[in-house]
Structures are given as C-alpha cells and as structure tokens.
Design a protein around this motif. Structure first.
Motif, PDB file in Angstrom:
ATOM      1  N   ILE A 191       0.858  -1.188   0.000  1.00 37.45           N
ATOM      2  CA  ILE A 191       0.000   0.000   0.000  1.00 37.45           C
ATOM      3  C   ILE A 191       0.893   1.237   0.000  1.00 37.45           C
ATOM      4  O   ILE A 191       2.018   1.202   0.491  1.00 37.45           O
ATOM      5  N   HIS A 192       0.389   2.325  -0.583  1.00 33.92           N
ATOM      6  CA  HIS A 192       1.050   3.627  -0.508  1.00 33.92           C
ATOM      7  C   HIS A 192       0.082   4.577   0.205  1.00 33.92           C
ATOM      8  O   HIS A 192      -0.784   5.179  -0.435  1.00 33.92           O
ATOM      9  N   LEU A 193       0.206   4.705   1.516  1.00 34.73           N
ATOM     10  CA  LEU A 193      -0.670   5.622   2.236  1.00 34.73           C
ATOM     11  C   LEU A 193      -0.519   7.051   1.737  1.00 34.73           C
ATOM     12  O   LEU A 193      -1.479   7.826   1.751  1.00 34.73           O
ATOM     13  N   CYS A 194       0.655   7.396   1.263  1.00 35.50           N
ATOM     14  CA  CYS A 194       0.888   8.758   0.775  1.00 35.50           C
ATOM     15  C   CYS A 194       0.110   9.051  -0.502  1.00 35.50           C
ATOM     16  O   CYS A 194      -0.033  10.218  -0.894  1.00 35.50           O
ATOM     17  N   GLN A 195      -0.417   8.027  -1.175  1.00 28.30           N
ATOM     18  CA  GLN A 195      -1.118   8.226  -2.434  1.00 28.30           C
ATOM     19  C   GLN A 195      -2.645   8.173  -2.299  1.00 28.30           C
ATOM     20  O   GLN A 195      -3.351   8.288  -3.298  1.00 28.30           O
ATOM     21  N   THR A 196      -3.159   8.032  -1.089  1.00 29.30           N
ATOM     22  CA  THR A 196      -4.610   7.954  -0.908  1.00 29.30           C
ATOM     23  C   THR A 196      -5.313   9.154  -1.536  1.00 29.30           C
ATOM     24  O   THR A 196      -6.350   9.014  -2.189  1.00 29.30           O
ATOM     25  N   LEU A 197      -4.738  10.342  -1.366  1.00 27.90           N
ATOM     26  CA  LEU A 197      -5.362  11.564  -1.881  1.00 27.90           C
ATOM     27  C   LEU A 197      -5.296  11.666  -3.394  1.00 27.90           C
ATOM     28  O   LEU A 197      -5.969  12.516  -3.989  1.00 27.90           O
ATOM     29  N   PHE A 198      -4.489  10.830  -4.050  1.00 28.20           N
ATOM     30  CA  PHE A 198      -4.311  10.912  -5.502  1.00 28.20           C
ATOM     31  C   PHE A 198      -5.257   9.979  -6.255  1.00 28.20           C
ATOM     32  O   PHE A 198      -5.222   9.920  -7.489  1.00 28.20           O
ATOM     33  N   ARG A 199      -6.068   9.236  -5.545  1.00 30.08           N
ATOM     34  CA  ARG A 199      -6.871   8.187  -6.177  1.00 30.08           C
ATOM     35  C   ARG A 199      -7.730   8.742  -7.314  1.00 30.08           C
ATOM     36  O   ARG A 199      -8.397   9.756  -7.162  1.00 30.08           O
ATOM     37  N   GLY A 200      -7.683   8.068  -8.466  1.00 26.45           N
ATOM     38  CA  GLY A 200      -8.495   8.459  -9.612  1.00 26.45           C
ATOM     39  C   GLY A 200      -7.889   9.540 -10.485  1.00 26.45           C
ATOM     40  O   GLY A 200      -8.469   9.910 -11.495  1.00 26.45           O
ATOM     41  N   MET A 201      -6.704  10.036 -10.131  1.00 30.80           N
ATOM     42  CA  MET A 201      -6.125  11.153 -10.873  1.00 30.80           C
ATOM     43  C   MET A 201      -5.275  10.729 -12.068  1.00 30.80           C
ATOM     44  O   MET A 201      -4.880  11.571 -12.864  1.00 30.80           O
ATOM     45  N   ALA A 202      -4.968   9.414 -12.163  1.00 35.03           N
ATOM     46  CA  ALA A 202      -4.047   9.002 -13.239  1.00 35.03           C
ATOM     47  C   ALA A 202      -4.330   7.584 -13.716  1.00 35.03           C
ATOM     48  O   ALA A 202      -3.439   6.895 -14.190  1.00 35.03           O
ATOM     49  N   ASP A 203      -5.582   7.146 -13.604  1.00 31.24           N
ATOM     50  CA  ASP A 203      -5.900   5.752 -13.898  1.00 31.24           C
ATOM     51  C   ASP A 203      -5.812   5.398 -15.374  1.00 31.24           C
ATOM     52  O   ASP A 203      -5.846   4.223 -15.743  1.00 31.24           O
ATOM     53  N   ASP A 204      -5.716   6.399 -16.248  1.00 33.51           N
ATOM     54  CA  ASP A 204      -5.706   6.157 -17.690  1.00 33.51           C
ATOM     55  C   ASP A 204      -4.297   6.054 -18.261  1.00 33.51           C
ATOM     56  O   ASP A 204      -4.132   5.997 -19.487  1.00 33.51           O
ATOM     57  N   LEU A 205      -3.272   6.008 -17.413  1.00 32.99           N
ATOM     58  CA  LEU A 205      -1.890   6.061 -17.887  1.00 32.99           C
ATOM     59  C   LEU A 205      -1.149   4.759 -17.601  1.00 32.99           C
ATOM     60  O   LEU A 205      -1.419   4.080 -16.613  1.00 32.99           O
ATOM     61  N   HIS A 206      -0.178   4.439 -18.457  1.00 32.18           N
ATOM     62  CA  HIS A 206       0.737   3.347 -18.177  1.00 32.18           C
ATOM     63  C   HIS A 206       1.706   3.762 -17.077  1.00 32.18           C
ATOM     64  O   HIS A 206       1.849   4.943 -16.767  1.00 32.18           O
ATOM     65  N   LEU A 207       2.409   2.772 -16.526  1.00 36.43           N
ATOM     66  CA  LEU A 207       3.184   2.980 -15.307  1.00 36.43           C
ATOM     67  C   LEU A 207       4.132   4.174 -15.377  1.00 36.43           C
ATOM     68  O   LEU A 207       4.092   5.062 -14.527  1.00 36.43           O
ATOM     69  N   LEU A 208       5.025   4.207 -16.371  1.00 36.89           N
ATOM     70  CA  LEU A 208       6.047   5.252 -16.385  1.00 36.89           C
ATOM     71  C   LEU A 208       5.447   6.635 -16.615  1.00 36.89           C
ATOM     72  O   LEU A 208       5.860   7.608 -15.982  1.00 36.89           O
TER      73      LEU A 208
END
Length: 285
Positions: free
Chosen positions: A72-89
């Motif tokens: 889990i990345h607790l630091c990324q909870t606030l980012f949820r849904g902001m980049a779901d359309d992108l590949h990893l890099l």
C-alpha cells in the motif's frame, strides 16, 4: 479490562484444519491478546458475569482475523483516480511524482489517516506500506495513533528520468534519512510498528543505493520492499538502461531471499518465478 465478542460466527482460519474451523461462540480478549475462542471456561465465566468485560454484540456477523494489506502507498490515498488512464512510467512522471513532490507534513498526515481509516473499516489490521521521499514521520505517526500493525518506510530515489527535484535525493541523504527513521520508529507502539527499507524501483535507484539498503536492512533484520516486474514497458526500459532484467539485477545487488519483498511481479517469466520461489523472495500483488 477484558473484551468479549459475543454471538458471532467465528471463522478461525486455523491452519490445523483443511478449511479452517467455523464455529458459533465468543472471542475473549485480554490486554490486547485473544485468550480464548469458542465456549471454554474463561468465556463461560465471562458470560456468567463473574468477570467484568466490555461486550461487543456480533449477532449476525462473521468474526474473522484481520486482513493483511501486503502493498500500500498511504501517501497516495489523496491521488486516487487522478491518473488511472496512464501506463506505469507516464503515470509516475506525469502525475504521481509531481503530486508526491507537493506533499508536506500536513497533506501526508491527511493522506495516511484517510487510508488507514478506510482499511480498518474494511477489516485490515496489518499493512506493508511504502511512503514517498519526504514527510514520512507524519505517516509513521498516523500508523502509531491508529493502532494498526505496520511495516513502513520512506521511498528512496537517487536517480531516474524526469524525477522532480524535490524527490531526487543524494545517495547519502537517502540512506541517512532512512536510517534515522528506522531509529526513531522501529519497534514503536509495543512492537506493532516496524521499519522497512523502500527503494522505489530499479529505474530510480543506483547500485550504490541498493547495496547500501541491503547492508542497513541486514543489520536490523528488516524488510527490503521494492517494485519489480510491474509492466512490460518498465521491464524493457530496465533492459535498455542496464542490460538485464530487473529481477536479475536486484539479485546481483543483494535484494533476494526471505526478507526481500517485490511488489507486483506480474510480468515474471516462469523461470524467474521458479528461481524466486527457490530463494524464498516474497511477491505481493
């Protein structure tokens, strides 16, 4: 003070039975430890009112061991849904790294607290967490205050393409800050909090950093928690940059065995998976 969980269907996850044992009854907890399950003499005494207990009514509920969230990345909870359309890099370079670079103590605290509340409400009681580069004390403090069992560590990054300046550390600073966090937090909250060293992934870490992490982790018998074999383009980028697969390079630099945890691993070849299993390296996905 004792706590009696009464009237639920208890799913024991007992390794001595093929499918575990499922029983009706109670769970008795004393000083933070489960002391009896089912309908034994201690529970009978508590039910009779001879012992003072806080009683939790579990009628109509399943009573189960807590879930383990192994990456889990607790630091990324606030980012949820902001980049779901992108590949990893692209996801990292265009969205996640800039967002992580904007974190401060206040936002890191809010992100960690929200993530912890969500997980605990869903029954998670143990986590393996990877933070971002900065403000990780706020995450560790949130874990302590929540009461959860956690292994957590700051992300370590001393190289990489298009890494924001605020996330790009010197090798020495990354190792020193990780060791400082380990000294301050490892063993906190009666041993529920452990420090895990977290070099992000091979494209953001030098050989010197990885080997330094391995040495620090060995001195503390700590986990090394990193990402590997997550997406095909990522693996190709590693081969282009370093001339071999990420798993092979991490092994050469010392990251393998029972205290090494690779997040994802979904692009592993069969031969790599067999070798990892032989070494006892952990894969979580």
């Amino acid at each position: 003070m004792q706590t009696l969980v009464r009237g639920g269907t208890i799913v024991t996850c007992d390794a001595s039975a093929p499918w575990g044992r499922v029983i009706e009854g109670c769970v008795l907890i004393r000083d933070g430890e489960i002391v009896e399950v089912g309908a034994g003499p201690l529970i009978s005494r508590a039910l009779s009112g001879k012992d003072i207990c806080k009683v939790i009514d579990a009628e109509g509920c399943a009573v189960i061991p807590g879930f383990v969230q192994a990456h889990i990345h607790l630091c990324q909870t606030l980012f949820r849904g902001m980049a779901d359309d992108l590949h990893l890099l692209g996801w990292l370079r265009e969205r996640i790294w800039p967002l992580e670079a904007a974190h401060d103590e206040k936002s890191s605290k809010a992100s960690a607290e929200l993530g912890l509340v969500e997980m605990m409400r869903a029954g998670t009681t143990s986590i393996l967490d990877m933070g971002t580069v900065n403000a990780h004390d706020a995450v560790m403090d949130a874990c302590v205050r929540s009461g959860i069992r956690a292994v957590s560590g700051k992300t370590m990054m001393d190289s990489g393409d298009r890494v924001p300046k605020r996330l790009l550390e010197t090798t020495k600073r990354s190792l020193d800050e990780s060791e400082r966090l380990a000294r301050d937090w490892d063993g906190a909250n009666h041993g529920r909090i452990r420090y895990g060293y977290a070099p992000r992934f091979i494209l953001s870490c030098s050989e010197e950093l990885i080997r330094g992490v391995v040495a620090l982790a060995k001195s503390r018998n700590a986990i090394v928690h990193t990402h590997a074999a997550e997406q095909a383009p990522e693996r190709e980028a590693v081969r282009d940059a370093l001339g071999d697969d990420d798993i092979a390079i991490l092994r050469k630099w010392g990251v393998s065995g029972t205290r090494a945890v690779f997040a994802h691993g979904v692009q592993l070849r069969d031969d790599e998976a067999k070798q990892i299993a032989k070494e006892g390296t952990r894969i979580v996905h």
